[in-house]
Design a protein around this motif. Sequence first.
Motif, PDB file in Angstrom:
ATOM      1  N   PHE A  28      59.052 -31.967  55.270  1.00 31.42           N
ATOM      2  CA  PHE A  28      59.801 -31.493  56.429  1.00 31.42           C
ATOM      3  C   PHE A  28      60.960 -30.601  55.997  1.00 31.42           C
ATOM      4  CE2 PHE A  28      63.335 -32.022  59.439  1.00 31.42           C
ATOM      5  CZ  PHE A  28      62.733 -31.642  60.628  1.00 31.42           C
ATOM      6  N   LEU A  29      61.574 -30.948  54.867  1.00 29.89           N
ATOM      7  CA  LEU A  29      62.718 -30.197  54.358  1.00 29.89           C
ATOM      8  C   LEU A  29      62.322 -29.020  53.471  1.00 29.89           C
ATOM      9  CD1 LEU A  29      64.948 -33.267  53.471  1.00 29.89           C
ATOM     10  CD2 LEU A  29      65.235 -31.717  55.418  1.00 29.89           C
ATOM     11  N   GLY A  30      61.030 -28.885  53.177  1.00 28.22           N
ATOM     12  CA  GLY A  30      60.573 -27.775  52.349  1.00 28.22           C
ATOM     13  C   GLY A  30      60.517 -28.072  50.865  1.00 28.22           C
ATOM     14  N   PHE A  31      60.608 -29.363  50.504  1.00 28.19           N
ATOM     15  CA  PHE A  31      60.522 -29.771  49.105  1.00 28.19           C
ATOM     16  C   PHE A  31      59.091 -30.129  48.748  1.00 28.19           C
ATOM     17  CE2 PHE A  31      64.943 -31.149  49.918  1.00 28.19           C
ATOM     18  CZ  PHE A  31      65.575 -30.577  48.841  1.00 28.19           C
ATOM     19  N   SER A  32      58.788 -30.025  47.454  1.00 28.95           N
ATOM     20  CA  SER A  32      57.569 -30.614  46.918  1.00 28.95           C
ATOM     21  C   SER A  32      57.919 -31.232  45.567  1.00 28.95           C
ATOM     22  CB  SER A  32      56.459 -29.574  46.767  1.00 28.95           C
ATOM     23  OG  SER A  32      56.858 -28.550  45.887  1.00 28.95           O
ATOM     24  N   PHE A  33      57.209 -32.269  45.201  1.00 25.36           N
ATOM     25  CA  PHE A  33      57.509 -32.979  43.969  1.00 25.36           C
ATOM     26  C   PHE A  33      56.541 -32.556  42.878  1.00 25.36           C
ATOM     27  CE2 PHE A  33      58.775 -36.019  47.369  1.00 25.36           C
ATOM     28  CZ  PHE A  33      60.135 -35.984  47.128  1.00 25.36           C
ATOM     29  N   THR A  34      57.063 -32.452  41.650  1.00 24.07           N
ATOM     30  CA  THR A  34      56.210 -32.111  40.523  1.00 24.07           C
ATOM     31  C   THR A  34      55.926 -33.320  39.643  1.00 24.07           C
ATOM     32  OG1 THR A  34      58.126 -31.455  39.202  1.00 24.07           O
ATOM     33  CG2 THR A  34      57.026 -29.727  40.478  1.00 24.07           C
ATOM     34  N   GLY A  35      56.555 -34.433  39.948  1.00 25.38           N
ATOM     35  CA  GLY A  35      56.327 -35.641  39.161  1.00 25.38           C
ATOM     36  C   GLY A  35      57.107 -36.809  39.725  1.00 25.38           C
ATOM     37  N   ASN A  36      56.945 -37.958  39.059  1.00 29.36           N
ATOM     38  CA  ASN A  36      57.600 -39.169  39.525  1.00 29.36           C
ATOM     39  C   ASN A  36      59.119 -39.094  39.475  1.00 29.36           C
ATOM     40  OD1 ASN A  36      55.279 -40.458  40.275  1.00 29.36           O
ATOM     41  ND2 ASN A  36      55.035 -41.549  38.329  1.00 29.36           N
ATOM     42  N   SER A  37      59.662 -38.320  38.542  1.00 31.50           N
ATOM     43  CA  SER A  37      61.119 -38.220  38.477  1.00 31.50           C
ATOM     44  C   SER A  37      61.667 -37.539  39.732  1.00 31.50           C
ATOM     45  CB  SER A  37      61.568 -37.471  37.218  1.00 31.50           C
ATOM     46  OG  SER A  37      61.079 -36.153  37.220  1.00 31.50           O
ATOM     47  N   GLY A  38      60.926 -36.620  40.306  1.00 30.76           N
ATOM     48  CA  GLY A  38      61.330 -35.989  41.563  1.00 30.76           C
ATOM     49  C   GLY A  38      61.353 -37.001  42.698  1.00 30.76           C
ATOM     50  N   TYR A  39      60.322 -37.846  42.745  1.00 29.72           N
ATOM     51  CA  TYR A  39      60.297 -38.906  43.761  1.00 29.72           C
ATOM     52  C   TYR A  39      61.481 -39.859  43.585  1.00 29.72           C
ATOM     53  CZ  TYR A  39      55.657 -37.875  45.626  1.00 29.72           C
ATOM     54  OH  TYR A  39      54.585 -37.290  46.257  1.00 29.72           O
ATOM     55  N   ALA A  40      61.752 -40.232  42.343  1.00 29.22           N
ATOM     56  CA  ALA A  40      62.848 -41.166  42.062  1.00 29.22           C
ATOM     57  C   ALA A  40      64.187 -40.564  42.478  1.00 29.22           C
ATOM     58  CB  ALA A  40      62.866 -41.541  40.582  1.00 29.22           C
ATOM     59  N   GLU A  41      64.396 -39.297  42.181  1.00 33.84           N
ATOM     60  CA  GLU A  41      65.656 -38.640  42.535  1.00 33.84           C
ATOM     61  C   GLU A  41      65.797 -38.496  44.052  1.00 33.84           C
ATOM     62  OE1 GLU A  41      69.378 -36.892  41.735  1.00 33.84           O
ATOM     63  OE2 GLU A  41      68.052 -38.203  40.601  1.00 33.84           O
ATOM     64  N   PHE A  42      64.736 -38.099  44.716  1.00 37.95           N
ATOM     65  CA  PHE A  42      64.762 -37.962  46.175  1.00 37.95           C
ATOM     66  C   PHE A  42      65.019 -39.316  46.829  1.00 37.95           C
ATOM     67  CE2 PHE A  42      62.937 -37.388  50.417  1.00 37.95           C
ATOM     68  CZ  PHE A  42      63.428 -36.145  50.768  1.00 37.95           C
ATOM     69  N   PHE A  43      64.349 -40.347  46.310  1.00 41.73           N
ATOM     70  CA  PHE A  43      64.534 -41.717  46.803  1.00 41.73           C
ATOM     71  C   PHE A  43      65.997 -42.143  46.687  1.00 41.73           C
ATOM     72  CE2 PHE A  43      64.615 -46.316  46.115  1.00 41.73           C
ATOM     73  CZ  PHE A  43      63.821 -46.785  47.150  1.00 41.73           C
ATOM     74  N   ALA A  44      66.601 -41.886  45.517  1.00 43.38           N
ATOM     75  CA  ALA A  44      67.978 -42.315  45.274  1.00 43.38           C
ATOM     76  C   ALA A  44      68.983 -41.486  46.068  1.00 43.38           C
ATOM     77  CB  ALA A  44      68.292 -42.219  43.781  1.00 43.38           C
ATOM     78  N   VAL A  45      68.861 -40.156  46.003  1.00 44.81           N
ATOM     79  CA  VAL A  45      69.863 -39.300  46.620  1.00 44.81           C
ATOM     80  C   VAL A  45      69.683 -39.228  48.130  1.00 44.81           C
ATOM     81  CG1 VAL A  45      70.787 -36.963  46.732  1.00 44.81           C
ATOM     82  CG2 VAL A  45      70.258 -37.982  44.528  1.00 44.81           C
ATOM     83  N   TYR A  46      68.514 -38.884  48.586  1.00 44.60           N
ATOM     84  CA  TYR A  46      68.315 -38.756  50.033  1.00 44.60           C
ATOM     85  C   TYR A  46      68.198 -40.115  50.705  1.00 44.60           C
ATOM     86  CZ  TYR A  46      67.960 -33.734  49.924  1.00 44.60           C
ATOM     87  OH  TYR A  46      68.247 -32.413  49.795  1.00 44.60           O
ATOM     88  N   GLY A  47      67.529 -41.048  50.052  1.00 46.13           N
ATOM     89  CA  GLY A  47      67.406 -42.381  50.641  1.00 46.13           C
ATOM     90  C   GLY A  47      68.666 -43.202  50.456  1.00 46.13           C
ATOM     91  N   GLY A  48      69.045 -43.418  49.218  1.00 48.80           N
ATOM     92  CA  GLY A  48      70.182 -44.287  48.918  1.00 48.80           C
ATOM     93  C   GLY A  48      71.508 -43.778  49.431  1.00 48.80           C
ATOM     94  N   LEU A  49      71.760 -42.504  49.263  1.00 53.56           N
ATOM     95  CA  LEU A  49      73.041 -41.950  49.720  1.00 53.56           C
ATOM     96  C   LEU A  49      73.175 -42.050  51.238  1.00 53.56           C
ATOM     97  CD1 LEU A  49      75.651 -40.466  48.905  1.00 53.56           C
ATOM     98  CD2 LEU A  49      74.407 -38.333  49.242  1.00 53.56           C
TER      99      LEU A  49
END
Length: 131
Positions: A28-49
Amino acid sequence: MTILRVVGCLYMLSGGWCAFAPALAAGFLGFSFTGNSGYAEFFAVYGGLQVGLGSALVMSSLIERYIEGGLYFAAILSTSLLIFRVLGIVYYGSNAELLSMAILEALIAAVLWIGWIKIRRQAELDFCNNC
């Protein structure tokens, strides 16, 4: 105060969406992930924050002496998000999703500032009445 609770719940819902449906939220935001580290960062920053911010706003609404500070903090943060959203649109282009996010952020910032001004004025009146 209702404003803090509503805005806090919006942030928690958004954070939950980012944490539990990261591919959908990122798309929805125009992002795509290239690996699990991208998912982890998105989870922490967008989810956790966002969940943390939303929780802080809701919890601030439960203690009277925290309401003014919570409103002020949230208004500054929301205004900053709006400014950066608008700058991002100017620099990098726009789509319907980004425009709708900017409108929502503008509405949230305005409501928070109005709420803060109202409670600030009331506090000043209460102080003057006690003099």
